[in-house]
Scaffold this motif. Structure first.
Motif, short mmCIF file in Angstrom:
data_model
loop_
_atom_site.label_atom_id
_atom_site.label_comp_id
_atom_site.label_asym_id
_atom_site.label_seq_id
_atom_site.Cartn_x
_atom_site.Cartn_y
_atom_site.Cartn_z
N PHE A 184 20.73 12.27 18.77
CA PHE A 184 20.87 10.99 18.28
C PHE A 184 21.37 9.97 18.77
O PHE A 184 20.89 8.83 19.06
CB PHE A 184 21.42 10.93 16.68
N ASN A 185 22.51 10.24 19.33
CA ASN A 185 23.41 9.39 20.43
C ASN A 185 22.38 9.03 21.67
O ASN A 185 22.43 7.88 22.07
CB ASN A 185 24.57 10.08 21.11
N THR A 186 21.80 9.87 22.27
CA THR A 186 20.90 9.84 23.42
C THR A 186 19.52 8.81 22.84
O THR A 186 19.38 7.87 23.71
CB THR A 186 20.28 11.15 24.03
N GLU A 187 19.18 9.42 21.96
CA GLU A 187 18.14 8.39 21.63
C GLU A 187 18.41 6.86 21.14
O GLU A 187 17.78 6.05 21.35
CB GLU A 187 17.42 8.79 20.19
N ALA A 188 19.61 6.65 20.61
CA ALA A 188 20.03 5.20 20.54
C ALA A 188 20.22 4.76 21.84
O ALA A 188 20.01 3.48 22.01
CB ALA A 188 21.40 5.43 19.76
N ALA A 189 21.15 5.26 22.71
CA ALA A 189 21.12 4.96 24.01
C ALA A 189 20.00 4.26 24.73
O ALA A 189 19.84 3.37 25.40
CB ALA A 189 21.87 5.84 24.87
N CYS A 190 19.07 5.32 24.68
CA CYS A 190 17.98 5.05 25.55
C CYS A 190 16.90 3.74 24.73
O CYS A 190 16.52 2.97 25.60
CB CYS A 190 17.02 6.37 25.49
#
Length: 82
Positions: free
Chosen positions: A59-65
């Motif tokens: 989820f953190n990576t998806e938000a960042a991307c």
């Protein structure tokens, strides 16, 4: 996740490229923000009452991307000449 890491991603982009932004700046900001999220999740695995969860890293990576994609689209859309 999306609000926290979206804001962190925006802050990373502004810190990396305050004025002129290129695609590499968006990519590096996404990677940096994703790494911060992964480290934070790993630290939580050692804290009492907190849990390590791979879904949170995702989820953190998806938000960042997603944040960097939107910011890049806004940046390059504003440079179009009618």
């Amino acid at each position: 996740h999306f609000l926290e890491y979206g804001l962190l991603g925006y802050a990373a982009l502004v810190a990396l490229a305050p004025e002129r932004r290129e695609l590499r700046h968006f990519l590096f900001a996404a990677i940096l923000t994703s790494l911060v999220g992964a480290v934070e999740e790993c630290v939580q695995g050692f804290l009492p009452g907190r849990f390590f969860d791979l879904r949170d890293i995702r989820f953190n990576t998806e938000a960042a991307c997603l944040t960097q994609i939107v910011l890049a689209a806004m940046t390059y859309k504003s440079k179009e000449v009618p």
